[in-house]
Design an enzyme around this catalytic site. Sequence first.
Site, PDB file in Angstrom:
ATOM      1  N   LYS A  66       0.799  -1.230   0.000  1.00 14.92           N
ATOM      2  CA  LYS A  66       0.000   0.000   0.000  1.00 14.92           C
ATOM      3  C   LYS A  66       0.836   1.286   0.000  1.00 14.92           C
ATOM      4  O   LYS A  66       0.405   2.309  -0.505  1.00 14.92           O
ATOM      5  CB  LYS A  66      -0.959   0.024   1.195  1.00 14.92           C
ATOM      6  CG  LYS A  66      -2.180  -0.864   1.004  1.00 14.92           C
ATOM      7  CD  LYS A  66      -3.160  -0.695   2.152  1.00 14.92           C
ATOM      8  CE  LYS A  66      -4.399  -1.548   1.919  1.00 14.92           C
ATOM      9  NZ  LYS A  66      -5.420  -1.370   2.952  1.00 14.92           N
ATOM     10  N   ASN A  87      -4.852   2.302  -1.858  1.00 12.42           N
ATOM     11  CA  ASN A  87      -5.475   0.970  -1.929  1.00 12.42           C
ATOM     12  C   ASN A  87      -6.178   0.725  -3.254  1.00 12.42           C
ATOM     13  O   ASN A  87      -6.712  -0.363  -3.480  1.00 12.42           O
ATOM     14  CB  ASN A  87      -6.444   0.727  -0.758  1.00 12.42           C
ATOM     15  CG  ASN A  87      -7.809   1.350  -1.004  1.00 12.42           C
ATOM     16  OD1 ASN A  87      -7.920   2.366  -1.690  1.00 12.42           O
ATOM     17  ND2 ASN A  87      -8.847   0.761  -0.453  1.00 12.42           N
ATOM     18  N   ASP A 102     -10.303   3.265   1.579  1.00 10.24           N
ATOM     19  CA  ASP A 102     -10.555   2.591   2.867  1.00 10.24           C
ATOM     20  C   ASP A 102     -11.271   3.518   3.872  1.00 10.24           C
ATOM     21  O   ASP A 102     -12.237   3.114   4.517  1.00 10.24           O
ATOM     22  CB  ASP A 102      -9.235   2.144   3.515  1.00 10.24           C
ATOM     23  CG  ASP A 102      -8.754   0.805   2.977  1.00 10.24           C
ATOM     24  OD1 ASP A 102      -9.581   0.024   2.476  1.00 10.24           O
ATOM     25  OD2 ASP A 102      -7.531   0.549   3.064  1.00 10.24           O
ATOM     26  N   ARG A 154       4.035   4.874  17.615  1.00  9.62           N
ATOM     27  CA  ARG A 154       3.241   4.956  16.371  1.00  9.62           C
ATOM     28  C   ARG A 154       1.918   5.689  16.612  1.00  9.62           C
ATOM     29  O   ARG A 154       1.427   6.394  15.743  1.00  9.62           O
ATOM     30  CB  ARG A 154       2.970   3.559  15.815  1.00  9.62           C
ATOM     31  CG  ARG A 154       4.214   2.894  15.267  1.00  9.62           C
ATOM     32  CD  ARG A 154       3.883   1.585  14.584  1.00  9.62           C
ATOM     33  NE  ARG A 154       3.382   1.771  13.233  1.00  9.62           N
ATOM     34  CZ  ARG A 154       2.748   0.814  12.540  1.00  9.62           C
ATOM     35  NH1 ARG A 154       2.541  -0.372  13.082  1.00  9.62           N
ATOM     36  NH2 ARG A 154       2.335   1.043  11.321  1.00  9.62           N
ATOM     37  N   TYR A 225     -13.449  -8.453   9.316  1.00 10.74           N
ATOM     38  CA  TYR A 225     -14.719  -8.984   8.795  1.00 10.74           C
ATOM     39  C   TYR A 225     -14.716 -10.512   8.684  1.00 10.74           C
ATOM     40  O   TYR A 225     -15.698 -11.110   8.258  1.00 10.74           O
ATOM     41  CB  TYR A 225     -15.062  -8.365   7.432  1.00 10.74           C
ATOM     42  CG  TYR A 225     -13.988  -8.530   6.397  1.00 10.74           C
ATOM     43  CD1 TYR A 225     -13.867  -9.713   5.662  1.00 10.74           C
ATOM     44  CD2 TYR A 225     -13.082  -7.519   6.157  1.00 10.74           C
ATOM     45  CE1 TYR A 225     -12.862  -9.873   4.733  1.00 10.74           C
ATOM     46  CE2 TYR A 225     -12.075  -7.671   5.228  1.00 10.74           C
ATOM     47  CZ  TYR A 225     -11.971  -8.847   4.522  1.00 10.74           C
ATOM     48  OH  TYR A 225     -10.977  -9.004   3.600  1.00 10.74           O
TER      49      TYR A 225
END
Length: 284
Positions: A66, A87, A102, A154, A225
Amino acid sequence: MRVCYLLGYPVGHSMSAVMHNAAFEELGLEYRYNLRGVSPAKLGTFMTGEMRDQAVGGANVTIPHKVAVMEYLDEVDREALAIGAVNTIVNQDGSLKGYNTDGRGAIRALEDAYGELEDVKAVIVGAGGAARAIGYHLSTKARRITILNRTQSRAEELAAHLSSMPDCNASVEPASLRRSLLEEALKKADILINTTPVGMIPDVEGTPVDGSLIRPEILVFDTVYNPLRTRLLREAEEAGARTLSGLRMLVYQGAAAFKLWTGVEPPVELMYDAVTEVLGGEQG
Ligand SMILES: NC(=O)c1ccc[n+]([C@@H]2O[C@H](COP(=O)([O-])OP(=O)(O)OC[C@H]3O[C@@H](n4cnc5c(N)ncnc54)[C@H](OP(=O)(O)O)[C@@H]3O)[C@@H](O)[C@H]2O)c1
């Protein structure tokens, strides 16, 4: 016939082919969606060669490409640049433009489930690519976003990045992913979003947030998912909270990519049903 690829490494577990091929077929479009595993070592050759072929309409991009793919594009859309990842790629006469669908997909799914997101207080667990995309769009609407990540640096980097965006309306706070800090953040939250892979197959008994911390007033959105009902969502339901699986996000980000490739509105519910059937029939 034009082909759209899922470009990743590996790509064997994807649901994208199921929903895109169902949609191409339903609309009678001369397109086909194929999985295309390309190793990092071969990415440059693929992007400068085959990806620019007239028969290739575009691609979705997934782990680990990506970010790496961006250097091979002729143009990158403003939102994808701000997110720092692509993406979706569109091939227009051999010229490649990158997008990121996204975040918009996630926001559309959240708005379906929650309503207007203006002024919400959100907790995001994770600070990787999905968190960056969701955080970018959510920060234009929300009042407060707390980002908790296993690697605290991060979370700090992402919070600073989002706060520096000209369209950011939210106060964005970083924290490490510790129980006491989660508990504190969730006391004031309207929405909890999991952007880590914790709970995804095969780790189905994993959860990023202990169910005892979830209040019935919040909406819990798990970007995972597969499975549709993760342990996080099961425990959130037991706590009386509303839940949203990552399936709507998957379908909406895919629908946005479909529109970019073909110029045609896709049959979103058909795409949703096609993936639901493969994932075991339970609505997410
Ligand atoms: N529904 C959709 O359409 C959709 C789209 C994209 C992504 N996703 C979901 O988002 C997930 C993450 O994707 P990504 O691209 O953001 O990945 P990524 O860039 O690799 O980021 C992963 C994040 O999860 C954290 N993490 C990983 N393992 C963890 C663990 N065991 N405990 C706590 N934190 C952990 C990482 O923390 P560190 O910084 O500490 O490593 C990092 O913040 C995917 O697995 C997928 O389920 C869903």
